[in-house]
Design an enzyme around this catalytic site. Structure first.
Site, PDB file in Angstrom:
ATOM      1  N   GLU A 155      35.609   7.315 -18.429  1.00 23.24           N
ATOM      2  CA  GLU A 155      36.952   7.041 -18.912  1.00 23.24           C
ATOM      3  C   GLU A 155      37.605   8.182 -19.678  1.00 23.24           C
ATOM      4  OE1 GLU A 155      38.761   4.130 -18.240  1.00 23.24           O
ATOM      5  OE2 GLU A 155      37.124   3.992 -16.803  1.00 23.24           O
ATOM      6  N   SER A 444      31.144 -46.493   8.612  1.00 18.83           N
ATOM      7  CA  SER A 444      30.085 -47.502   8.448  1.00 18.83           C
ATOM      8  C   SER A 444      29.244 -47.305   7.197  1.00 18.83           C
ATOM      9  CB  SER A 444      29.184 -47.504   9.676  1.00 18.83           C
ATOM     10  OG  SER A 444      29.899 -47.934  10.816  1.00 18.83           O
TER      11      SER A 444
END
Length: 727
Positions: A155, A444
């Site tokens: 950075e 079902s």
């Protein structure tokens, strides 16, 4: 004559350089005429003066331009240093004003606007996080040196040499932006770590919910890149350099930087991705964490591990180039890239975690401002079992390219959810959860609640009903004639056989004689909260429900007939407190059907698996009870079943209701269930189901009375038909 010539040579030589060889004597100087000497000096002076004058004039017109440019330069310099001095004074004043507003460094370390939620499994191990995570304070002195070096190398390589702003870095960023066709301030910012820290602090402007439309709007304002904003950012950065040491600024940055997956700060990110403290990371892990700073979401290893590893290799190259790593260390780190921890890699319970959070009160869930720790019911072994089973079936038994989906829920008989898969893409967070959010027709798989109602009313599994052509006139809809899946009729059948073979006409008749309102009551009390159909189609699963509701209702059958509320939270407490705020130990509620009815229904459902439509769900050595379900046109396929220890439900279908091709509940859903439970029961000792077989009819000397008892259910149905349709 010859001698005369020889004598003249030295005389001439003596007179050639008199001034260099000797000074004139005083007598000779006095002998020279005074007036002549004075005139000679005067003449020499004039000539010299004229020559100097010519030199100054520059030979004519050129001197005018030189004098003009010299005047312009003096004017510019005079204005520049005055403006510069004023600007410096204003800058110093601005820096001084900001300096007075800067708090103690310890107040700037936790930058979360909201609290966090940490989720633990049933064994107390972390498996998921929600909200902004803050792993605790780390400093530039306590963090791993590799991580500190990786951040600086990536950075701001001149971090320890500049005064908060790097003109060289800004110029380089502007040049790159322009060369890439962007605006000078678009893209690369050239910001130092100090400037980035100032931006993370939003230049000292706190988030006040009442003043902003949303937190996202606040953060967007903090990140804007206008020239005016950049100027304010530079002033704030310089003030920070005056107020704090370099390591204090770096400490703020390390604790506030967002690093993906909700992690705020490097300690939280290290714990989330690697399961260790940021003080313990090695070069490969440090490079991966530092690599997240450029684009946290894109490079988060939980989103794309390979992409994150590739980014880490670039960071390792920067660390090596700046002598933070030796060639051997960098090579070793590249050869052994960072890997996610087991919890981060598995993303176990992504759907489950989302569900638990939605079940919480909002002030303990998504909107919490506290750090909350939730212990859940999740069993990571069972979660892995369900995920692996689903993956196996779709790889081996589903055609490639199919967009069919499936969901799985596994729970204990008391409603404690042990595993949840909400779709084929298992490693997700915030995705649509088909286990809890999808309302689908149950088919079902609803029939057990029809027979539960009949058993609760006193009928026996061995009572009979006639399977024959049958039509019902439904007001407003006309005549409705249900048919069996096989399009055949089987005559007189017992209730147990009707359920075993999933016959539709007997189910409709049983629902009619038991009372449709009673069936709806039993189903809703078992936990099916969706709107239930009003007509006789209710018996065939025309209503919609979620998989978790249906699985919870089946758990009520297993536990002896009591209602179940599926739950995932077992204990909730605030991070700083020892005593829990909320505790849940069971989801069992009030009794719905009696114990005998529940056990007889379990016996009937066991025959569904051992002899009927659910045969593909059989587990070697285990008793299994369950029920298949397939809706009209096969848009939904279900299998829900249980052993003595666990209930598991499986749904399969398309999100857009496209019919499944060749799939019924007794097919792939039953196979998914089996694969799941094979893994779940691995190493467990088989336990018999809590079921009760009905007493067989007893032959006595009074056959007429016995026949009446055996035909009681059939007679009731026949009487009902006579009342409705007449003779």
């Amino acid at each position: 004559m010859t001698e005369s010539r020889r004598r003249k040579a030295p005389l001439v030589a003596d007179k050639r350089y008199p001034s260099k060889r000797r000074k004139p004597t005083a007598t000779k100087r006095a002998a020279k005429p005074a007036g002549k000497k004075a005139v000679a000096r005067k003449t020499t002076t004039r000539k010299t003066t004229r020559k100097k004058t010519r030199r100054k004039s520059g030979g004519g017109g050129g001197g005018i331009f030189r004098r003009f440019f010299r005047w312009v330069w003096r004017l510019i310099w005079g204005v520049t240093w005055r403006v510069g001095a004023v600007a410096a004074m204003l800058l110093a004043l601005a820096v001084g004003v900001v300096y007075t507003t800067l708090p103690d460094v310890n107040e700037l370390l936790d930058g979360r606007a909201r609290g966090s939620v940490t989720l633990l499994d049933r064994d107390g191990k972390v498996f998921a996080w929600r909200g902004d995570q803050f792993g605790g304070v780390i400093t530039a002195g306590t963090v791993s040196p590799h991580l500190k070096n990786a951040v600086v190398a990536t950075e701001d390589r001149r971090f320890y040499r500049h005064f908060g702003v790097s003109p060289r870095g800004v110029a380089s960023a502007v040049r790159i932006n322009l060369s890439e066709g962007r605006g000078p301030l678009s893209g690369h910012g050239g910001s130092t770590i100090t400037q980035q820290t100032a931006k993370l602090l939003c230049l000292g402007v706190p988030y006040v919910p009442s003043e902003w439309e949303s937190e996202a709007a606040y953060e967007s304002d903090c990140r804007q890149g206008s020239l005016w904003r950049k100027g304010k950012e530079a002033v704030y950065a310089i003030a920070m350099e005056v107020k704090y040491s370099k390591d204090e600024i770096l400490t703020i940055y390390l604790n506030r930087a967002f690093l993906g997956a909700g992690a705020r700060g490097f300690e939280a990110a290290s714990q989330r991705y690697f399961g260790i403290s940021a003080a313990e990371v090695n070069p490969a892990q440090a490079a991966m964490l530092a690599g997240l700073l450029v684009a946290p979401t894109r490079y988060a290893p939980t989103n794309n591990l390979q992409r994150s590893q590739d980014r880490a290799r670039l960071v390792l190259g920067l660390m090596e180039a700046q002598d933070y790593l030796t060639t051997a260390q960098a090579s070793s780190a590249r050869s052994n890239p960072a890997q996610l921890s087991e919890a981060a890699a598995a993303r176990a319970g992504g759907y489950f975690a989302d569900w638990v959070i939605t079940e919480l009160p909002s002030y303990f869930g998504a909107d919490t401002t506290d750090d909350v720790v939730i212990k859940t019911t999740l069993d990571q072994r069972l979660q892995k079992s369900a995920e692996e089973a689903l993956k196996y079936i779709f790889q081996e038994k589903v055609r490639e390219g199919s967009e069919a989906q499936a969901a799985i829920v596994v729970m204990s008989a008391d409603g404690a959810v042990r595993a949840m898969v909400g779709g084929r893409q298992t490693r997700v967070s915030g995705a649509f959860n088909r286990a809890t959010q999808a309302l689908r027709q149950t088919g079902s798989s609803f029939k057990p609640f029809v027979y539960a109602t009949a058993l609760e009313l006193g009928y026996s599994p061995l009572d009979t009903v006639v399977d024959e052509p049958y039509c019902v006139n439904i007001p407003g809809s006309g005549e409705w004639c249900p048919k069996n899946y096989t399009h055949k009729f089987y005559g007189r059948v017992t209730l147990a056989d009707a359920l075993k073979n999933s016959l539709n006409i007997p189910a409709v008749k049983v629902a009619e004689i038991s009372g449709l309102d009673n069936v709806r009551t039993v189903a809703s009390e078992f936990g099916i909260e969706s709107d239930l159909a009003q007509g006789p189609a209710l018996a065939l699963g025309a209503s919609e429900s979620t998989l978790i509701e249906m699985t919870g209702a089946y758990a009520g059958i297993l536990n002896g007939g009591s209602a179940v509320e599926p739950y995932g939270l077992s204990e909730l407490k605030l991070l700083e407190d020892d005593a829990p705020v909320m505790v849940t130990s069971s989801g069992i509620g009030e009794r719905v059907i009696n114990d005998k009815a529940a056990k007889q229904l379990t016996w009937m459902m066991e025959r569904v698996v051992s002899e009927g439509t659910g045969a593909r769900a059989q587990l070697p050595g285990w008793q299994v009870a369950g029920k298949t379900g397939t809706t009209q046109a096969a848009r939904d396929a279900w299998f829900i079943g249980f052993t003595a220890d666990y209930v598991a439900g499986v749904w399969m279908g398309y999100d857009d209701n496209t019919p499944l091709s060749g799939v019924t509940g007794g097919g792939l859903p039953a196979e998914i269930w089996k694969e799941t439970m094979l893994r779940v029961t691995e190493g467990m000792t088989p336990t018999p189901l809590p079921m009760l077989a009905p007493d067989p009819p007893v032959k006595t000397a009074q056959p007429q009375r016995q026949r009446r008892q055996g035909r009681a259910f059939e007679d009731a149905i026949n009487n009902l038909f006579k009342n409705i349709f007449g003779n």
